[in-house]
Write a protein that holds these residues in place. Structure first.
Motif, PDB file in Angstrom:
ATOM      1  N   PHE A   1      51.702 137.529  81.468  1.00 13.12           N
ATOM      2  CA  PHE A   1      51.162 137.548  80.122  1.00 13.12           C
ATOM      3  C   PHE A   1      49.643 137.704  80.136  1.00 13.12           C
ATOM      4  O   PHE A   1      48.953 137.087  80.956  1.00 13.12           O
ATOM      5  CB  PHE A   1      51.533 136.262  79.385  1.00 13.12           C
ATOM      6  CG  PHE A   1      52.902 136.298  78.746  1.00 13.12           C
ATOM      7  CD1 PHE A   1      53.054 136.416  77.379  1.00 13.12           C
ATOM      8  CD2 PHE A   1      54.043 136.248  79.538  1.00 13.12           C
ATOM      9  CE1 PHE A   1      54.304 136.466  76.791  1.00 13.12           C
ATOM     10  CE2 PHE A   1      55.305 136.298  78.967  1.00 13.12           C
ATOM     11  CZ  PHE A   1      55.440 136.406  77.587  1.00 13.12           C
ATOM     12  N   THR A   2      49.145 138.556  79.234  1.00 14.50           N
ATOM     13  CA  THR A   2      47.699 138.676  79.034  1.00 14.50           C
ATOM     14  C   THR A   2      47.221 137.420  78.301  1.00 14.50           C
ATOM     15  O   THR A   2      48.041 136.653  77.775  1.00 14.50           O
ATOM     16  CB  THR A   2      47.389 139.913  78.180  1.00 14.50           C
ATOM     17  OG1 THR A   2      47.950 139.731  76.875  1.00 14.50           O
ATOM     18  CG2 THR A   2      47.959 141.172  78.823  1.00 14.50           C
ATOM     19  N   PRO A   3      45.926 137.172  78.242  1.00 12.94           N
ATOM     20  CA  PRO A   3      45.432 136.002  77.489  1.00 12.94           C
ATOM     21  C   PRO A   3      45.912 135.995  76.042  1.00 12.94           C
ATOM     22  O   PRO A   3      46.303 134.954  75.511  1.00 12.94           O
ATOM     23  CB  PRO A   3      43.916 136.154  77.572  1.00 12.94           C
ATOM     24  CG  PRO A   3      43.686 136.886  78.858  1.00 12.94           C
ATOM     25  CD  PRO A   3      44.825 137.850  78.978  1.00 12.94           C
ATOM     26  N   GLN A   4      45.899 137.197  75.393  1.00 11.47           N
ATOM     27  CA  GLN A   4      46.376 137.269  74.013  1.00 11.47           C
ATOM     28  C   GLN A   4      47.880 136.983  73.939  1.00 11.47           C
ATOM     29  O   GLN A   4      48.348 136.282  73.046  1.00 11.47           O
ATOM     30  CB  GLN A   4      46.099 138.654  73.418  1.00 11.47           C
ATOM     31  CG  GLN A   4      44.619 139.012  73.337  1.00 11.47           C
ATOM     32  CD  GLN A   4      44.156 139.770  74.580  1.00 11.47           C
ATOM     33  OE1 GLN A   4      44.679 139.573  75.687  1.00 11.47           O
ATOM     34  NE2 GLN A   4      43.181 140.659  74.378  1.00 11.47           N
ATOM     35  N   GLY A   5      48.631 137.523  74.916  1.00  9.41           N
ATOM     36  CA  GLY A   5      50.067 137.301  74.945  1.00  9.41           C
ATOM     37  C   GLY A   5      50.421 135.845  75.199  1.00  9.41           C
ATOM     38  O   GLY A   5      51.352 135.304  74.598  1.00  9.41           O
ATOM     39  N   GLU A   6      49.657 135.213  76.075  1.00 14.05           N
ATOM     40  CA  GLU A   6      49.899 133.800  76.369  1.00 14.05           C
ATOM     41  C   GLU A   6      49.635 132.943  75.134  1.00 14.05           C
ATOM     42  O   GLU A   6      50.379 131.986  74.852  1.00 14.05           O
ATOM     43  CB  GLU A   6      49.021 133.350  77.528  1.00 14.05           C
ATOM     44  CG  GLU A   6      49.311 131.935  77.994  1.00 14.05           C
ATOM     45  CD  GLU A   6      48.648 131.622  79.324  1.00 14.05           C
ATOM     46  OE1 GLU A   6      48.611 130.427  79.671  1.00 14.05           O
ATOM     47  OE2 GLU A   6      48.164 132.546  79.997  1.00 14.05           O
ATOM     48  N   TYR A   7      48.601 133.280  74.389  1.00 17.27           N
ATOM     49  CA  TYR A   7      48.296 132.541  73.162  1.00 17.27           C
ATOM     50  C   TYR A   7      49.447 132.671  72.161  1.00 17.27           C
ATOM     51  O   TYR A   7      49.880 131.691  71.547  1.00 17.27           O
ATOM     52  CB  TYR A   7      47.003 133.058  72.541  1.00 17.27           C
ATOM     53  CG  TYR A   7      46.718 132.472  71.170  1.00 17.27           C
ATOM     54  CD1 TYR A   7      46.220 131.180  71.038  1.00 17.27           C
ATOM     55  CD2 TYR A   7      46.973 133.212  70.018  1.00 17.27           C
ATOM     56  CE1 TYR A   7      45.973 130.637  69.784  1.00 17.27           C
ATOM     57  CE2 TYR A   7      46.731 132.678  68.758  1.00 17.27           C
ATOM     58  CZ  TYR A   7      46.233 131.390  68.650  1.00 17.27           C
ATOM     59  OH  TYR A   7      46.000 130.850  67.408  1.00 17.27           O
ATOM     60  N   LEU A   8      49.949 133.907  71.993  1.00 20.46           N
ATOM     61  CA  LEU A   8      51.056 134.120  71.062  1.00 20.46           C
ATOM     62  C   LEU A   8      52.319 133.384  71.522  1.00 20.46           C
ATOM     63  O   LEU A   8      53.024 132.774  70.712  1.00 20.46           O
ATOM     64  CB  LEU A   8      51.341 135.616  70.931  1.00 20.46           C
ATOM     65  CG  LEU A   8      50.319 136.441  70.145  1.00 20.46           C
ATOM     66  CD1 LEU A   8      50.614 137.932  70.282  1.00 20.46           C
ATOM     67  CD2 LEU A   8      50.325 136.033  68.668  1.00 20.46           C
TER      68      LEU A   8
ATOM     69  N   ILE B   1      55.893 144.396  68.636  1.00 18.78           N
ATOM     70  CA  ILE B   1      55.026 143.232  68.437  1.00 18.78           C
ATOM     71  C   ILE B   1      53.607 143.556  68.900  1.00 18.78           C
ATOM     72  O   ILE B   1      52.623 143.189  68.242  1.00 18.78           O
ATOM     73  CB  ILE B   1      55.578 142.006  69.206  1.00 18.78           C
ATOM     74  CG1 ILE B   1      56.949 141.601  68.653  1.00 18.78           C
ATOM     75  CG2 ILE B   1      54.620 140.825  69.114  1.00 18.78           C
ATOM     76  CD1 ILE B   1      57.656 140.532  69.480  1.00 18.78           C
ATOM     77  N   GLU B   2      53.496 144.263  70.026  1.00 15.44           N
ATOM     78  CA  GLU B   2      52.182 144.645  70.532  1.00 15.44           C
ATOM     79  C   GLU B   2      51.478 145.570  69.539  1.00 15.44           C
ATOM     80  O   GLU B   2      50.268 145.445  69.313  1.00 15.44           O
ATOM     81  CB  GLU B   2      52.333 145.343  71.892  1.00 15.44           C
ATOM     82  CG  GLU B   2      52.720 144.387  73.012  1.00 15.44           C
ATOM     83  CD  GLU B   2      52.881 145.084  74.359  1.00 15.44           C
ATOM     84  OE1 GLU B   2      52.566 144.477  75.387  1.00 15.44           O
ATOM     85  OE2 GLU B   2      53.333 146.258  74.359  1.00 15.44           O
ATOM     86  N   GLN B   3      52.232 146.469  68.925  1.00 14.63           N
ATOM     87  CA  GLN B   3      51.641 147.367  67.930  1.00 14.63           C
ATOM     88  C   GLN B   3      51.185 146.585  66.698  1.00 14.63           C
ATOM     89  O   GLN B   3      50.127 146.862  66.126  1.00 14.63           O
ATOM     90  CB  GLN B   3      52.655 148.442  67.531  1.00 14.63           C
ATOM     91  CG  GLN B   3      52.967 149.443  68.636  1.00 14.63           C
ATOM     92  CD  GLN B   3      54.059 150.422  68.245  1.00 14.63           C
ATOM     93  OE1 GLN B   3      54.513 150.442  67.104  1.00 14.63           O
ATOM     94  NE2 GLN B   3      54.507 151.230  69.204  1.00 14.63           N
ATOM     95  N   GLU B   4      51.984 145.598  66.294  1.00 14.85           N
ATOM     96  CA  GLU B   4      51.636 144.813  65.110  1.00 14.85           C
ATOM     97  C   GLU B   4      50.338 144.046  65.298  1.00 14.85           C
ATOM     98  O   GLU B   4      49.498 143.978  64.391  1.00 14.85           O
ATOM     99  CB  GLU B   4      52.775 143.839  64.781  1.00 14.85           C
ATOM    100  CG  GLU B   4      52.508 142.992  63.543  1.00 14.85           C
ATOM    101  CD  GLU B   4      53.707 142.135  63.167  1.00 14.85           C
ATOM    102  OE1 GLU B   4      53.516 141.172  62.389  1.00 14.85           O
ATOM    103  OE2 GLU B   4      54.832 142.411  63.647  1.00 14.85           O
ATOM    104  N   PHE B   5      50.123 143.494  66.499  1.00 15.51           N
ATOM    105  CA  PHE B   5      48.913 142.719  66.762  1.00 15.51           C
ATOM    106  C   PHE B   5      47.810 143.566  67.404  1.00 15.51           C
ATOM    107  O   PHE B   5      46.693 143.077  67.598  1.00 15.51           O
ATOM    108  CB  PHE B   5      49.236 141.531  67.681  1.00 15.51           C
ATOM    109  CG  PHE B   5      49.910 140.394  66.969  1.00 15.51           C
ATOM    110  CD1 PHE B   5      49.175 139.435  66.289  1.00 15.51           C
ATOM    111  CD2 PHE B   5      51.298 140.294  66.982  1.00 15.51           C
ATOM    112  CE1 PHE B   5      49.804 138.387  65.637  1.00 15.51           C
ATOM    113  CE2 PHE B   5      51.937 139.254  66.325  1.00 15.51           C
ATOM    114  CZ  PHE B   5      51.186 138.294  65.650  1.00 15.51           C
ATOM    115  N   ALA B   6      48.150 144.822  67.743  1.00 16.43           N
ATOM    116  CA  ALA B   6      47.182 145.744  68.346  1.00 16.43           C
ATOM    117  C   ALA B   6      46.591 145.173  69.635  1.00 16.43           C
ATOM    118  O   ALA B   6      45.397 145.312  69.916  1.00 16.43           O
ATOM    119  CB  ALA B   6      46.064 146.078  67.357  1.00 16.43           C
TER     120      ALA B   6
END
Length: 291
Positions: free
Chosen positions: A57-64, A39-44
């Motif tokens: 969770f990172t900010p991007q991870g929390e958003y997802l 999933i991390e690779q898909e969203f880079a």
């Protein structure tokens, strides 16, 4: 990403622990970690940071992760709408049910409904009425059955009303309640508030709580065995004849009632299974419908 990936993000965000999340999802920890990396690779982007206290969770991870709830609901709606186009009453009906309703009413209701609609499957969540109200509001379930007057602006139907009673093994003097052992059970906020308000109107000292239990059925058994009195809804006591019951009333001598409702979103009636179940429930006379 498929719906399984969104479920992984949602579960991991709740648990904040890969081992616990994997257990809840019934997959291995390496499999969850591998899928998370994909999933991390898909969203880079990096979705989580791992540390001694679990995952952060990172900010991007929390958003997802926060988006996962909405995505999963939309996916489920799409699946339900596609099935609905076939013109058959089929699918999985998601119900949220208060503990009392689940024990005393639901099994027979589902059996009778299943006889009429054999293609319907059920996913049932039980709990306190306040929790069920939140599940309906968040569209995590199709229909909720709950006690109490929770604010609800969508569709609702009153199923029945119950009186609130002081119940005991032996006859007691209501004036002496503050000095008698009381058995309390874990219940929802509205019922507790209702009872506390009545108590404050009638007594100047707090109740003598001698036993606290988790469920009303356990509380009832304690009362049956003469360990104290309890304050309970009348229908909880319908199967017991040799207990003493005193209805509690307002200052105006009106019975204090507790209502049981069916909550649902009007939009959900477009699903044939929801429409069929709502119509089925509205035809039931719950005052003469026994467990």
């Amino acid at each position: 990403m498929d719906d399984r990936d969104w479920l992984i993000l949602q579960t991991l965000y709740k648990e904040k622990n890969i081992t616990k999340a994997a257990k809840r999802l019934f997959i291995s920890q390496p499999a969850l970690t591998n899928r998370l990396q994909q999933i991390e690779q898909e969203f880079a982007v990096q979705i989580v940071n791992r540390g001694r206290r679990g995952v952060q969770f990172t900010p991007q991870g929390e958003y997802l992760a926060k988006s996962a709830h909405e995505v999963l609901i939309n996916i489920q709606k799409i699946k339900e709408n596609v099935r609905n186009m076939e013109g058959k009453v089929t699918g999985t009906l998601k119900l949220g049910v208060s503990n009392f309703f689940a024990y005393h009413k639901l099994p027979d209701l589902l059996r009778i409904f299943k006889d009429h609609y054999p293609l319907i499957e059920f996913k049932v969540t039980t709990g306190l009425s306040g929790d069920i109200a939140n599940l309906v509001h968040n569209e995590e379930i199709h229909i909720g059955f709950l006690k109490g007057d929770y604010g609800w602006k969508e569709k609702k139907h009153l199923l029945f009303e119950e009186k609130i009673c002081i119940v005991s093994k032996e006859k007691i003097d209501i004036e002496q309640l503050p000095h008698l052992p009381r058995i309390d059970y874990h219940t929802d906020y509205l019922f507790k508030t209702l009872v506390d308000h009545w108590w404050a109107e009638n007594y100047s000292q707090p109740p003598l709580i001698s036993i606290e239990v988790d469920k009303s059925e356990t509380c009832k058994e304690m009362v049956i065995n003469g360990l104290g009195y309890a304050i309970m809804s009348s229908m909880t006591l319908d199967d017991i004849d040799d207990l003493h019951k005193i209805e509690i009333k307002t200052k105006d001598n009106e019975p204090i009632l507790r209502k049981t409702w069916m909550f649902y979103h009007e939009e959900s009636l477009k699903l044939s299974m929801v429409h069929a179940f709502v119509q089925f429930i509205m035809e039931i006379d719950f005052y003469h419908f026994d467990k």
